[in-house]
Design a protein around this motif. Sequence first.
Motif, PDB file in Angstrom:
ATOM      1  N   ILE A 102       0.846  -1.194   0.000  1.00 24.35           N
ATOM      2  CA  ILE A 102       0.000   0.000   0.000  1.00 24.35           C
ATOM      3  C   ILE A 102       0.884   1.247   0.000  1.00 24.35           C
ATOM      4  CG2 ILE A 102      -0.258   0.189   2.521  1.00 24.35           C
ATOM      5  CD1 ILE A 102      -3.040   0.736  -0.141  1.00 24.35           C
ATOM      6  N   GLN A 103       2.018   1.188   0.722  1.00 26.39           N
ATOM      7  CA  GLN A 103       2.974   2.298   0.691  1.00 26.39           C
ATOM      8  C   GLN A 103       3.591   2.430  -0.695  1.00 26.39           C
ATOM      9  OE1 GLN A 103       2.860  -0.073   3.064  1.00 26.39           O
ATOM     10  NE2 GLN A 103       3.147   0.822   5.111  1.00 26.39           N
ATOM     11  N   GLN A 104       3.841   1.291  -1.338  1.00 27.52           N
ATOM     12  CA  GLN A 104       4.390   1.296  -2.692  1.00 27.52           C
ATOM     13  C   GLN A 104       3.399   1.938  -3.664  1.00 27.52           C
ATOM     14  OE1 GLN A 104       4.781  -2.429  -5.275  1.00 27.52           O
ATOM     15  NE2 GLN A 104       6.885  -2.224  -4.531  1.00 27.52           N
ATOM     16  N   ALA A 105       2.123   1.609  -3.499  1.00 27.63           N
ATOM     17  CA  ALA A 105       1.089   2.204  -4.356  1.00 27.63           C
ATOM     18  C   ALA A 105       1.070   3.718  -4.193  1.00 27.63           C
ATOM     19  CB  ALA A 105      -0.276   1.614  -4.007  1.00 27.63           C
ATOM     20  N   ASP A 106       1.210   4.178  -2.964  1.00 29.82           N
ATOM     21  CA  ASP A 106       1.241   5.613  -2.699  1.00 29.82           C
ATOM     22  C   ASP A 106       2.446   6.263  -3.357  1.00 29.82           C
ATOM     23  OD1 ASP A 106       0.758   8.126  -1.685  1.00 29.82           O
ATOM     24  OD2 ASP A 106       1.252   7.634   0.389  1.00 29.82           O
ATOM     25  N   SER A 107       3.608   5.607  -3.236  1.00 29.09           N
ATOM     26  CA  SER A 107       4.833   6.180  -3.803  1.00 29.09           C
ATOM     27  C   SER A 107       4.783   6.254  -5.330  1.00 29.09           C
ATOM     28  CB  SER A 107       6.049   5.354  -3.371  1.00 29.09           C
ATOM     29  OG  SER A 107       6.064   4.089  -4.009  1.00 29.09           O
ATOM     30  N   LYS A 108       3.965   5.419  -5.950  1.00 31.83           N
ATOM     31  CA  LYS A 108       3.824   5.400  -7.407  1.00 31.83           C
ATOM     32  C   LYS A 108       2.709   6.335  -7.891  1.00 31.83           C
ATOM     33  CE  LYS A 108       5.615   0.687  -7.972  1.00 31.83           C
ATOM     34  NZ  LYS A 108       6.793   1.061  -8.772  1.00 31.83           N
ATOM     35  N   GLY A 109       2.130   7.103  -6.964  1.00 33.03           N
ATOM     36  CA  GLY A 109       1.098   8.069  -7.331  1.00 33.03           C
ATOM     37  C   GLY A 109      -0.237   7.457  -7.685  1.00 33.03           C
ATOM     38  N   LEU A 110      -0.525   6.267  -7.145  1.00 33.04           N
ATOM     39  CA  LEU A 110      -1.768   5.573  -7.494  1.00 33.04           C
ATOM     40  C   LEU A 110      -2.953   5.981  -6.628  1.00 33.04           C
ATOM     41  CD1 LEU A 110      -0.434   1.919  -7.998  1.00 33.04           C
ATOM     42  CD2 LEU A 110      -0.993   3.605  -9.767  1.00 33.04           C
ATOM     43  N   LEU A 111      -2.683   6.646  -5.502  1.00 34.23           N
ATOM     44  CA  LEU A 111      -3.743   6.894  -4.529  1.00 34.23           C
ATOM     45  C   LEU A 111      -4.058   8.380  -4.384  1.00 34.23           C
ATOM     46  CD1 LEU A 111      -2.555   4.408  -1.748  1.00 34.23           C
ATOM     47  CD2 LEU A 111      -4.172   3.976  -3.617  1.00 34.23           C
ATOM     48  N   ALA A 112      -5.332   8.657  -4.117  1.00 35.91           N
ATOM     49  CA  ALA A 112      -5.796  10.025  -3.870  1.00 35.91           C
ATOM     50  C   ALA A 112      -6.100  10.177  -2.385  1.00 35.91           C
ATOM     51  CB  ALA A 112      -7.053  10.314  -4.701  1.00 35.91           C
ATOM     52  N   ALA A 113      -5.868  11.342  -1.853  1.00 31.47           N
ATOM     53  CA  ALA A 113      -6.107  11.578  -0.427  1.00 31.47           C
ATOM     54  C   ALA A 113      -7.604  11.536  -0.128  1.00 31.47           C
ATOM     55  CB  ALA A 113      -5.526  12.923  -0.012  1.00 31.47           C
ATOM     56  N   TYR A 114      -7.967  10.728   0.865  1.00 35.25           N
ATOM     57  CA  TYR A 114      -9.347  10.695   1.352  1.00 35.25           C
ATOM     58  C   TYR A 114      -9.368  10.018   2.720  1.00 35.25           C
ATOM     59  CZ  TYR A 114     -14.295   9.806   1.940  1.00 35.25           C
ATOM     60  OH  TYR A 114     -15.573   9.785   2.449  1.00 35.25           O
ATOM     61  N   ALA A 115      -9.936  10.697   3.695  1.00 35.28           N
ATOM     62  CA  ALA A 115     -10.069  10.135   5.042  1.00 35.28           C
ATOM     63  C   ALA A 115     -11.506   9.665   5.228  1.00 35.28           C
ATOM     64  CB  ALA A 115      -9.718  11.178   6.100  1.00 35.28           C
ATOM     65  N   PRO A 116     -11.750   8.358   5.205  1.00 32.64           N
ATOM     66  CA  PRO A 116     -13.116   7.856   5.368  1.00 32.64           C
ATOM     67  C   PRO A 116     -13.692   8.212   6.732  1.00 32.64           C
ATOM     68  CG  PRO A 116     -11.608   6.131   4.613  1.00 32.64           C
ATOM     69  CD  PRO A 116     -10.774   7.277   5.053  1.00 32.64           C
ATOM     70  N   ALA A 117     -14.993   8.280   6.807  1.00 38.49           N
ATOM     71  CA  ALA A 117     -15.656   8.487   8.092  1.00 38.49           C
ATOM     72  C   ALA A 117     -15.240   7.354   9.030  1.00 38.49           C
ATOM     73  CB  ALA A 117     -17.173   8.485   7.906  1.00 38.49           C
ATOM     74  N   GLY A 118     -14.795   7.706  10.232  1.00 39.71           N
ATOM     75  CA  GLY A 118     -14.328   6.701  11.185  1.00 39.71           C
ATOM     76  C   GLY A 118     -12.825   6.548  11.191  1.00 39.71           C
ATOM     77  N   ALA A 119     -12.128   7.155  10.225  1.00 47.34           N
ATOM     78  CA  ALA A 119     -10.675   7.030  10.156  1.00 47.34           C
ATOM     79  C   ALA A 119      -9.996   7.667  11.358  1.00 47.34           C
ATOM     80  CB  ALA A 119     -10.145   7.653   8.866  1.00 47.34           C
ATOM     81  N   ASP A 120     -10.687   8.606  12.020  1.00 49.07           N
ATOM     82  CA  ASP A 120     -10.119   9.231  13.213  1.00 49.07           C
ATOM     83  C   ASP A 120      -9.979   8.235  14.364  1.00 49.07           C
ATOM     84  OD1 ASP A 120     -12.993   9.218  13.201  1.00 49.07           O
ATOM     85  OD2 ASP A 120     -12.956  10.500  14.976  1.00 49.07           O
ATOM     86  N   GLN A 121     -10.669   7.084  14.264  1.00 53.63           N
ATOM     87  CA  GLN A 121     -10.610   6.050  15.291  1.00 53.63           C
ATOM     88  C   GLN A 121      -9.599   4.954  14.947  1.00 53.63           C
ATOM     89  OE1 GLN A 121     -12.007   6.106  18.248  1.00 53.63           O
ATOM     90  NE2 GLN A 121     -13.052   8.049  17.861  1.00 53.63           N
ATOM     91  N   VAL A 122      -8.872   5.128  13.857  1.00 45.99           N
ATOM     92  CA  VAL A 122      -7.828   4.179  13.462  1.00 45.99           C
ATOM     93  C   VAL A 122      -6.487   4.689  13.974  1.00 45.99           C
ATOM     94  CG1 VAL A 122      -6.639   3.090  11.503  1.00 45.99           C
ATOM     95  CG2 VAL A 122      -9.115   3.460  11.415  1.00 45.99           C
ATOM     96  N   ASP A 123      -5.701   3.823  14.598  1.00 47.33           N
ATOM     97  CA  ASP A 123      -4.402   4.225  15.135  1.00 47.33           C
ATOM     98  C   ASP A 123      -3.531   4.849  14.051  1.00 47.33           C
ATOM     99  OD1 ASP A 123      -4.769   3.533  17.784  1.00 47.33           O
ATOM    100  OD2 ASP A 123      -4.063   1.484  17.497  1.00 47.33           O
ATOM    101  N   ALA A 124      -2.722   5.825  14.453  1.00 49.48           N
ATOM    102  CA  ALA A 124      -1.866   6.538  13.502  1.00 49.48           C
ATOM    103  C   ALA A 124      -0.941   5.591  12.743  1.00 49.48           C
ATOM    104  CB  ALA A 124      -1.048   7.598  14.231  1.00 49.48           C
ATOM    105  N   ALA A 125      -0.501   4.499  13.394  1.00 46.29           N
ATOM    106  CA  ALA A 125       0.413   3.550  12.742  1.00 46.29           C
ATOM    107  C   ALA A 125      -0.281   2.751  11.647  1.00 46.29           C
ATOM    108  CB  ALA A 125       0.993   2.589  13.771  1.00 46.29           C
ATOM    109  N   ASP A 126      -1.612   2.752  11.661  1.00 44.66           N
ATOM    110  CA  ASP A 126      -2.387   1.947  10.711  1.00 44.66           C
ATOM    111  C   ASP A 126      -3.052   2.779   9.627  1.00 44.66           C
ATOM    112  OD1 ASP A 126      -1.776  -0.405  12.101  1.00 44.66           O
ATOM    113  OD2 ASP A 126      -3.416  -0.080  13.506  1.00 44.66           O
ATOM    114  N   LYS A 127      -2.560   3.997   9.424  1.00 51.05           N
ATOM    115  CA  LYS A 127      -3.076   4.838   8.339  1.00 51.05           C
ATOM    116  C   LYS A 127      -1.989   5.809   7.911  1.00 51.05           C
ATOM    117  CE  LYS A 127      -5.185   8.019  11.691  1.00 51.05           C
ATOM    118  NZ  LYS A 127      -6.466   8.531  12.247  1.00 51.05           N
TER     119      LYS A 127
END
Length: 353
Positions: A102-127
Amino acid sequence: MRKNHLKPIAAVTGALALAATLSACGGSSSASDEKVVTVYSADGLKGENGDGWYDKVFKDFEKKTGIKVKYVEGGSGEMVQRAVREKSNTQADVLVTLPPFIQQADSKGLLAAYAPAGADQVDAADKASDEKWTSVVNNYFGFIYNKKELTSAPTTWEQLLDGKFKNKIQYSTPGVAGDGTAVLIKAMHDFGGKDQAMEYLKKLQANNVGPSASTGKLAPKVDKGELLAANGDVQMNFAQAKDMPNLGIWFPAKDGGKPTTFALPYAAGLVDKAPHSANGKKLLDFMLSEQAQKDVSAVGGGFAARKDVKATDANAAALGKLMEGVEVFQPDWSDIGANLDTYVGAWKSATGS
């Protein structure tokens, strides 16, 4: 990461062809208006008999929104590579893979920024700090063994070098499968470095059947006794064990050390320039909804990504017991992402793969 059995590509192609036909005929519909969302995902979350977490989430999502989920499955690395090839003509809306892909996908420019509803309850290490991805199901790396053929689970890496495992052990391909890459990560941690890990894996090759692009396909072989041990992950193997009674989960230790594992979450991101971006956002929101997160353990045999969702079902209790006494370490994902090709190259050299 992980596997090689691609699923209904024709359905995806058909949907896109229909959109093109409507556009060509002057219809009012466009691809962005379609009631469809396409997911590219590593396997493990879809049930063997249609009873997995994805099966329930996709069904509930379609019932609530009217948006149909088109699903394409393969290894984590394979899904990223496919998305890269399609970058000029994007097909997927949501990408779900294991680290470090998933980090590789990000580094290749495949992903767009979006914080889903509930993402604030996900630990920082897991997002991702830049909101490019967030874990939707937490999980841990593990191994499996045949409970019928072996009176007790192996406990150490060194035991797998025994002659009784000759042509009876297999692990999925590092660099292609997420769980296969996890073998390298855990071995490097347990043995104290790359060179020590490769020295061990070179010895293990004498008993190894050979590479497998699919981790998911190893469990049936272990259940039938064709293999005595293989790699996997807790969520996938726990779910598979419902239909595979001889499947046991264990965590290798270095001789004299403690059993170890590390978090290997299913991480989801919105694909950049997705054809159905709005629908992708809705699905990501739904995956992190409270009910879907409760279903992670009850239905999927995994661990909720949201820390405010406390599962109390029987599966959650069994999973908690399984993890007792297992030391959980934190990989350096930035190092792994930057040096993955080097590590995979060292593995190929050591094993002759």
